[in-house]
Design an enzyme around this catalytic site. Structure first.
Site, PDB file in Angstrom:
ATOM      1  N   ASP A 194       6.071  -0.314   3.162  1.00  0.00           N
ATOM      2  CA  ASP A 194       6.093   0.026   1.746  1.00  0.00           C
ATOM      3  C   ASP A 194       7.438   0.646   1.356  1.00  0.00           C
ATOM      4  OD1 ASP A 194       4.315   0.447  -0.703  1.00  0.00           O
ATOM      5  OD2 ASP A 194       5.107   2.464  -0.405  1.00  0.00           O
ATOM      6  N   GLU A 235       9.013  -4.699  22.015  1.00  0.00           N
ATOM      7  CA  GLU A 235       8.353  -4.296  23.269  1.00  0.00           C
ATOM      8  C   GLU A 235       6.952  -4.901  23.339  1.00  0.00           C
ATOM      9  OE1 GLU A 235       8.000  -0.043  23.864  1.00  0.00           O
ATOM     10  OE2 GLU A 235      10.073   0.207  23.181  1.00  0.00           O
TER      11      GLU A 235
HETATM   12  C1  GLC Z   1       4.913   0.086  -3.296  1.00  0.00           C
HETATM   13  C2  GLC Z   1       3.476  -0.317  -3.442  1.00  0.00           C
HETATM   14  C3  GLC Z   1       2.944   0.279  -4.706  1.00  0.00           C
HETATM   15  C4  GLC Z   1       3.031   1.780  -4.592  1.00  0.00           C
HETATM   16  C5  GLC Z   1       4.457   2.237  -4.290  1.00  0.00           C
HETATM   17  C6  GLC Z   1       4.499   3.662  -3.846  1.00  0.00           C
HETATM   18  O1  GLC Z   1       5.718  -0.441  -4.286  1.00  0.00           O
HETATM   19  O2  GLC Z   1       3.356  -1.713  -3.407  1.00  0.00           O
HETATM   20  O3  GLC Z   1       1.635  -0.115  -4.966  1.00  0.00           O
HETATM   21  O4  GLC Z   1       2.615   2.388  -5.785  1.00  0.00           O
HETATM   22  O5  GLC Z   1       5.023   1.486  -3.248  1.00  0.00           O
HETATM   23  O6  GLC Z   1       3.913   3.799  -2.589  1.00  0.00           O
END
Ligand code: GLC
Length: 521
Positions: A194, A235
């Site tokens: 993310d 790994e």
């Molecule tokens: C990313 C995710 C989104 C979230 C953001 C903060 O963009 O896809 O849904 O709100 O990160 O974590």
């Protein structure tokens, strides 16, 4: 099993709380997902990406993680996750999980300890505490800083409930390396990372201005983290690291997929592109020119569903300027979404399918204010409609809400009544349905299209995209407003909609053809 299974995979994004609710509390869960694995196997996907399934107070739908080594009680248990991983593997389906390294939840033990500690302590050094804020703004609206009782401020690029980790802190780095191993040891095949481009911050946290490099987006030192993570993934072998990085500059984006870093990144330029042949062709060419393994993405849980996007006058998408004020022609949008699906699945590389895309769901734009959950909506005072409209629970069966999503409990976001025509039950066995199109296309793609196959553009009228795959399949997508001729000696493998009575390809349609040997140039 090939180590690079992900190169040509069809990957299904399963948004846990909106997929299937076996516990009947209005929110999807792991038991619901387990029960529907046969559906996903039948659909023909190679892997499932689960959005965050960890304990979370849901300030940002689970992207605020309170414990990275457990499953939210509302979703199930760690033992159930283990069972799910092995059952999915039994179906030949890989499991990718979502890791959120930029920030945690304010309920995470480390942040709670930081709040209890004094300014300047090691507990606070895992986050960004300062005695005064700088000018950075939160992605969700408002200042990116919140003040705590003793006067210190902490940084949160997203909601105040999502404090940013300090990635120059050795404990933070070690912790995430350990979390990676925790999940790889459990058999997880991949990690979706993310906000992967924002982890590191310019030391000193200077104000944002137009003259200096951005202090937290796409800094050079973020790559050190992924070099280390790649060593760990290697790994284990056959694991994939996938970056969520929204960058318009494809050369900068390509740096994340250098051979010792991430395996792939999402293709957001493709997703954002309007329904326009020349623009799409440019994005496809740009993508294929990069050394990275291509991915193709039409939608995810952060963007307007494509049926609605393509049914508007402006068919492009901008994460920072969602516009729900435009009229939506759902019939046109659906026709184009079908054509887009066949175009996308004919391209060489991996394809992502966001749950509900295979049902032709549209963006729900009329969710009542008091039911909306997205912090983007609330923190912008409704100026940005937010992302709830693409997160509405799936319709499975029956003729009224909750459409088999739960056993009768009201879903956490309300479903439109019209979705009675879009349930899995209503679409199964209907040759003209979106679901049948996806099932068939995924099957043909798996059987007849090689992953790395080359793509050769063919001359075509303006507004038409036509290319041959080395495998002998030809794809013709008509984005113009007039029908186009198809080669006479071609066998139609699959079409996104009916052909015209004179066998020409109507506007907003795509067809897959197999040419007889003598027609092939
Ligand atoms: C990313 C995710 C989104 C979230 C953001 C903060 O963009 O896809 O849904 O709100 O990160 O974590």
């Amino acid at each position: 099993m090939h180590d690079d299974w992900w190169r040509g995979a069809a990957i299904y994004e399963l948004y846990v709380q909106s997929f299937a609710d076996a516990g009947n509390d209005g929110m999807g869960d792991l038991a619901g997902a387990r029960a529907r694995l046969p559906y996903l196997a039948d659909l023909g996907v190679d892997a499932i990406w689960f959005t965050p399934w960890y304990p979370s107070p849901l300030a940002d739908a689970g992207y605020d993680v309170a414990d990275y080594r457990d499953i939210a009680p509302r979703f199930g248990t760690l033992a159930e996750a283990d069972a799910l991983i092995s059952e999915a593997h039994g179906h030949g389906i890989k499991i990718i999980i979502d890791l959120v390294p930029n920030h945690c939840s304010d309920r995470h033990a480390w942040f709670q300890a930081a709040l209890k500690a004094q300014p300047g302590t090691p507990e606070r050094a895992r986050f960004w505490f300062r005695d005064r804020p700088n000018n950075w703004q939160s992605r969700f609206g408002g200042l990116a800083w919140t003040q705590v009782g003793d006067g210190d401020w902490y940084l949160h690029i997203f909601a105040p409930e999502q404090p940013d980790f300090n990635w120059s802190n050795a404990e933070v780095r070690a912790e995430f390396e350990d979390i990676l191993r925790f999940w790889f040891d459990r058999g997880v095949d991949g990690i979706r990372i993310d906000t992967a481009g924002m982890l590191t911050k310019e030391p000193g946290l200077p104000d944002l201005d137009d003259e200096h490099p951005h202090p937290f987006v796409d800094r050079d030192d973020v790559h050190d983290i992924y070099r280390r993570w790649r060593q760990i993934a290697d790994e284990y072998g056959a694991r994939v690291l996938i970056g969520e990085i929204w960058l318009a500059d494809t050369a900068r984006l390509a740096r994340y997929t250098r051979p010792d870093e991430l395996h792939t990144v999402f293709n957001f330029p493709y997703l954002s592109c309007p329904w326009d042949a020349a623009r799409l062709r440019a994005v496809i060419d740009d993508t294929l020119a990069l050394p990275a393994a291509p991915t193709w993405v039409l939608a995810n849980h952060d963007v307007d569903r494509e049926v609605s996007r393509y049914g508007r006058a402006d068919t492009s998408f901008d994460l920072d300027a969602r516009d729900h004020s435009q009229e939506v022609d759902l019939e046109l949008g659906t026709r184009r979404a079908r054509a887009a699906a066949l175009l996308t699945m004919a391209l060489p590389g991996a394809v992502y399918i966001y749950q509900g895309e295979e049902l032709g769901l549209w963006e729900v734009e009329d969710i009542p204010e008091d039911r909306r959950q997205d912090p983007i909506f609330h923190r912008t005072g409704g100026a940005d409609p937010g992302r709830d409209g693409c997160r509405v629970p799936l319709p499975w069966s029956g003729t009224e809400p909750p459409f088999g999503f739960s056993a009768g409990h009201e879903p956490w976001l309300p479903q439109p009544k019209q979705w009675r025509e879009l349930t899995v039950q209503a679409q199964s066995g209907d040759p003209a349905s979106m679901l049948t199109l996806y099932r068939t296309a995924l099957r043909v793609r798996r059987q007849q299209l090689s992953v790395a196959g080359v793509l050769t553009w063919l001359d075509a009228p303006a507004g038409v995209l036509a290319f041959d795959r080395a495998d002998g399949l030809r794809c013709v997508a008509n984005l113009s407003d007039t029908p186009v001729e198809l080669p006479a000696a071609a066998e139609i493998v699959l079409a996104s909609g009916p052909l015209a009575s004179d066998a020409r390809l109507p506007p907003d349609s795509t067809v897959w053809l197999r040419l007889s040997p003598q027609t092939l140039a």
